[in-house]
Design a protein around this motif. Structure first.
Motif, PDB file in Angstrom:
ATOM      1  N   VAL A   1       0.851 -11.297 -10.379  1.00 31.10           N
ATOM      2  CA  VAL A   1       0.043 -10.604  -9.375  1.00 31.10           C
ATOM      3  C   VAL A   1       0.556  -9.188  -9.137  1.00 31.10           C
ATOM      4  O   VAL A   1      -0.239  -8.259  -8.925  1.00 31.10           O
ATOM      5  N   ARG A   2       1.874  -9.001  -9.187  1.00 28.61           N
ATOM      6  CA  ARG A   2       2.392  -7.657  -8.944  1.00 28.61           C
ATOM      7  C   ARG A   2       2.044  -6.721 -10.094  1.00 28.61           C
ATOM      8  O   ARG A   2       1.745  -5.536  -9.872  1.00 28.61           O
ATOM      9  N   LEU A   3       2.064  -7.227 -11.321  1.00 26.76           N
ATOM     10  CA  LEU A   3       1.667  -6.394 -12.459  1.00 26.76           C
ATOM     11  C   LEU A   3       0.185  -6.043 -12.373  1.00 26.76           C
ATOM     12  O   LEU A   3      -0.210  -4.900 -12.642  1.00 26.76           O
ATOM     13  N   ALA A   4      -0.636  -7.018 -11.986  1.00 25.77           N
ATOM     14  CA  ALA A   4      -2.069  -6.754 -11.867  1.00 25.77           C
ATOM     15  C   ALA A   4      -2.351  -5.676 -10.823  1.00 25.77           C
ATOM     16  O   ALA A   4      -3.268  -4.857 -10.983  1.00 25.77           O
ATOM     17  N   MET A   5      -1.556  -5.639  -9.757  1.00 27.20           N
ATOM     18  CA  MET A   5      -1.792  -4.668  -8.693  1.00 27.20           C
ATOM     19  C   MET A   5      -1.362  -3.258  -9.070  1.00 27.20           C
ATOM     20  O   MET A   5      -1.620  -2.311  -8.331  1.00 27.20           O
ATOM     21  N   LEU A   6      -0.704  -3.102 -10.227  1.00 29.45           N
ATOM     22  CA  LEU A   6      -0.404  -1.760 -10.703  1.00 29.45           C
ATOM     23  C   LEU A   6      -1.664  -1.047 -11.159  1.00 29.45           C
ATOM     24  O   LEU A   6      -1.693   0.185 -11.241  1.00 29.45           O
ATOM     25  N   VAL A   7      -2.710  -1.816 -11.473  1.00 33.56           N
ATOM     26  CA  VAL A   7      -3.978  -1.229 -11.935  1.00 33.56           C
ATOM     27  C   VAL A   7      -5.118  -1.839 -11.124  1.00 33.56           C
ATOM     28  O   VAL A   7      -5.972  -2.565 -11.661  1.00 33.56           O
ATOM     29  N   PRO A   8      -5.188  -1.569  -9.822  1.00 37.37           N
ATOM     30  CA  PRO A   8      -6.199  -2.218  -8.989  1.00 37.37           C
ATOM     31  C   PRO A   8      -7.636  -1.947  -9.418  1.00 37.37           C
ATOM     32  O   PRO A   8      -8.526  -2.791  -9.210  1.00 37.37           O
ATOM     33  N   ASN A   9      -7.880  -0.787 -10.048  1.00 35.55           N
ATOM     34  CA  ASN A   9      -9.242  -0.486 -10.479  1.00 35.55           C
ATOM     35  C   ASN A   9      -9.701  -1.388 -11.624  1.00 35.55           C
ATOM     36  O   ASN A   9     -10.899  -1.445 -11.929  1.00 35.55           O
ATOM     37  N   MET A  10      -8.754  -2.093 -12.246  1.00 40.17           N
ATOM     38  CA  MET A  10      -9.113  -3.023 -13.314  1.00 40.17           C
ATOM     39  C   MET A  10      -9.460  -4.412 -12.782  1.00 40.17           C
ATOM     40  O   MET A  10      -9.945  -5.257 -13.533  1.00 40.17           O
ATOM     41  N   LEU A  11      -9.215  -4.659 -11.498  1.00 39.02           N
ATOM     42  CA  LEU A  11      -9.426  -6.005 -10.967  1.00 39.02           C
ATOM     43  C   LEU A  11     -10.853  -6.504 -11.157  1.00 39.02           C
ATOM     44  O   LEU A  11     -11.052  -7.683 -11.502  1.00 39.02           O
ATOM     45  N   PRO A  12     -11.899  -5.686 -10.942  1.00 37.45           N
ATOM     46  CA  PRO A  12     -13.254  -6.204 -11.170  1.00 37.45           C
ATOM     47  C   PRO A  12     -13.489  -6.703 -12.592  1.00 37.45           C
ATOM     48  O   PRO A  12     -14.338  -7.570 -12.822  1.00 37.45           O
ATOM     49  N   LYS A  13     -12.726  -6.170 -13.558  1.00 32.98           N
ATOM     50  CA  LYS A  13     -12.867  -6.635 -14.934  1.00 32.98           C
ATOM     51  C   LYS A  13     -11.973  -7.843 -15.216  1.00 32.98           C
ATOM     52  O   LYS A  13     -12.305  -8.683 -16.050  1.00 32.98           O
TER      53      LYS A  13
ATOM     54  N   VAL B   1       4.016 -16.601   4.152  1.00 37.37           N
ATOM     55  CA  VAL B   1       2.948 -15.623   3.933  1.00 37.37           C
ATOM     56  C   VAL B   1       2.026 -16.197   2.860  1.00 37.37           C
ATOM     57  O   VAL B   1       1.420 -17.236   3.067  1.00 37.37           O
ATOM     58  N   SER B   2       1.956 -15.619   1.683  1.00 37.47           N
ATOM     59  CA  SER B   2       1.070 -16.106   0.626  1.00 37.47           C
ATOM     60  C   SER B   2       1.039 -15.057  -0.468  1.00 37.47           C
ATOM     61  O   SER B   2       1.241 -13.867  -0.198  1.00 37.47           O
ATOM     62  N   LEU B   3       0.765 -15.501  -1.692  1.00 40.45           N
ATOM     63  CA  LEU B   3       0.466 -14.512  -2.726  1.00 40.45           C
ATOM     64  C   LEU B   3      -0.781 -13.719  -2.359  1.00 40.45           C
ATOM     65  O   LEU B   3      -1.002 -12.621  -2.881  1.00 40.45           O
ATOM     66  N   GLY B   4      -1.601 -14.285  -1.446  1.00 44.56           N
ATOM     67  CA  GLY B   4      -2.751 -13.553  -0.926  1.00 44.56           C
ATOM     68  C   GLY B   4      -2.354 -12.342  -0.113  1.00 44.56           C
ATOM     69  O   GLY B   4      -3.215 -11.542   0.261  1.00 44.56           O
ATOM     70  N   GLY B   5      -1.067 -12.184   0.179  1.00 44.66           N
ATOM     71  CA  GLY B   5      -0.566 -10.987   0.834  1.00 44.66           C
ATOM     72  C   GLY B   5      -0.202  -9.896  -0.155  1.00 44.66           C
ATOM     73  O   GLY B   5       0.250  -8.817   0.240  1.00 44.66           O
ATOM     74  N   ILE B   6      -0.370 -10.178  -1.445  1.00 41.76           N
ATOM     75  CA  ILE B   6      -0.111  -9.188  -2.499  1.00 41.76           C
ATOM     76  C   ILE B   6      -1.366  -8.931  -3.318  1.00 41.76           C
ATOM     77  O   ILE B   6      -1.674  -7.798  -3.679  1.00 41.76           O
ATOM     78  N   PHE B   7      -2.086 -10.019  -3.593  1.00 46.31           N
ATOM     79  CA  PHE B   7      -3.195  -9.964  -4.550  1.00 46.31           C
ATOM     80  C   PHE B   7      -4.486 -10.375  -3.853  1.00 46.31           C
ATOM     81  O   PHE B   7      -4.599 -11.505  -3.372  1.00 46.31           O
ATOM     82  N   PRO B   8      -5.479  -9.484  -3.772  1.00 41.62           N
ATOM     83  CA  PRO B   8      -6.740  -9.827  -3.103  1.00 41.62           C
ATOM     84  C   PRO B   8      -7.637 -10.670  -4.011  1.00 41.62           C
ATOM     85  O   PRO B   8      -7.768 -10.397  -5.203  1.00 41.62           O
ATOM     86  N   LEU B   9      -8.229 -11.690  -3.421  1.00 37.84           N
ATOM     87  CA  LEU B   9      -9.179 -12.516  -4.151  1.00 37.84           C
ATOM     88  C   LEU B   9     -10.560 -12.371  -3.519  1.00 37.84           C
ATOM     89  O   LEU B   9     -10.670 -12.271  -2.294  1.00 37.84           O
ATOM     90  N   PRO B  10     -11.606 -12.353  -4.318  1.00 40.43           N
ATOM     91  CA  PRO B  10     -12.952 -12.270  -3.750  1.00 40.43           C
ATOM     92  C   PRO B  10     -13.202 -13.386  -2.738  1.00 40.43           C
ATOM     93  O   PRO B  10     -12.712 -14.497  -2.884  1.00 40.43           O
ATOM     94  N   GLU B  11     -13.966 -13.071  -1.703  1.00 40.00           N
ATOM     95  CA  GLU B  11     -14.371 -14.014  -0.655  1.00 40.00           C
ATOM     96  C   GLU B  11     -13.229 -14.449   0.251  1.00 40.00           C
ATOM     97  O   GLU B  11     -13.346 -15.417   0.976  1.00 40.00           O
TER      98      GLU B  11
END
Length: 287
Positions: free
Chosen positions: A239-251, A139-149
């Motif tokens: 990546v899993r910790l970052a996904m706990l606060v998805p609204n913070m991803l743009p920052k 799979v990929s870490l891209g299956g957990i954490f979205p990256l722009p583009e």
């Protein structure tokens, strides 16, 4: 002519690529016969020549779902069994979402998501007859954490991860062990092409791992099956910790981007030093 074998038989999609070939080397060292399914005939020929008589190459376009039953029938005709399916083939598009053609988007969806699901379904009867059938998905870490583009790639990997986790949790009923290996950026021809074509620089924050790092986790899946394994465990926690606060991803993303840009430049220079890419008329290109 059918050649019934007493050892296990594995089918590896994308088997002629970097990760696929590394997985085959690990399987063959364990006495497992490998069937490499790949689109590129030249790469298949090179892989089979390297791997030896325990490897069989089959040229196939995985986007043509009508060919998948023929692929499995060939494995049965040649070996009389199938014990392991490795869904490894994948592609990623570059460029802005709004500039990509619908055909291009559908091709990525078909290879990365629909083909492995369909192939797994078609292979299930053989895997169940095996008595110890396995499905292992790159799979990929891209299956957990979205990256722009990388919207389409992320969609395929999020979907594949979810589908295979569900199958894995239902193993007691159907009898096939299903698990995912979740690598981050890995040095393969696909990654090199991304690097020179301006792919997402965030994946270059750290030096890419090698195909052998991913293959080791596939081997661990054979020895100690589970739902997921990560070549770099520290990245999985990040990546899993970052996904706990998805609204913070743009920052958060801009903070990572500068490191990614520097890492991308270092990686391109590393490829150049090793003769894997070159600069011609001011443009990076593969030899």
């Amino acid at each position: 002519m059918t050649t019934t074998v007493t050892g296990r038989v594995a089918l590896i999609t994308g088997g002629a690529g970097g990760i696929g070939r590394a997985v085959c080397r690990g399987f063959i060292a364990r006495g497992i016969q490998c069937v490499l399914a790949d689109y590129n005939q030249a790469s298949l020929d090179a892989a089979v020549a390297e791997l030896g008589p325990a490897a069989t190459g089959v040229q196939i376009d995985l986007r043509d779902f009508g060919k998948l039953p023929d692929l499995l029938a060939l494995v049965q005709e040649r070996f009389g069994r199938l014990d392991i399916l490795v869904n490894n083939a994948a592609i990623t598009g570059t460029g802005h979402f709004e500039e990509r053609s619908v055909e291009n988007i559908l091709g990525e969806l078909n290879i990365n998501l629909l083909s492995p699901i369909v192939l797994t379904r078609l292979a299930f009867p053989s895997l169940q007859r095996s008595g110890d059938g396995r499905v292992i998905n790159t799979v990929s870490l891209g299956g957990i954490f979205p990256l722009p583009e990388t919207g389409i790639y992320s969609a395929t990997k999020f979907g594949l991860r979810g589908a295979m986790l569900c199958l894995g949790m239902d193993a007691e009923r159907h009898g096939v062990k299903v698990g995912n290996v979740m690598p981050s950026a890995t040095e393969t021809p696909m990654l090199m092409r991304e690097a020179i074509e301006g792919g997402n620089t965030l994946q270059f924050m750290d030096p890419p791992q090698q195909p052998e790092d991913v293959a080791r986790q596939v081997m661990r899946m054979l020895d100690d099956p589970c739902l997921e394994r990560y070549p770099r465990v520290s990245e999985s926690w990040t990546v899993r910790l970052a996904m706990l606060v998805p609204n913070m991803l743009p920052k958060l993303i801009p903070l990572f981007r500068k490191k990614g840009v520097r890492g991308h430049a270092r990686y391109l220079e590393s490829l150049r030093r090793r003769g894997l890419v070159r600069v011609r008329d001011g443009q990076w290109e593969l030899p």
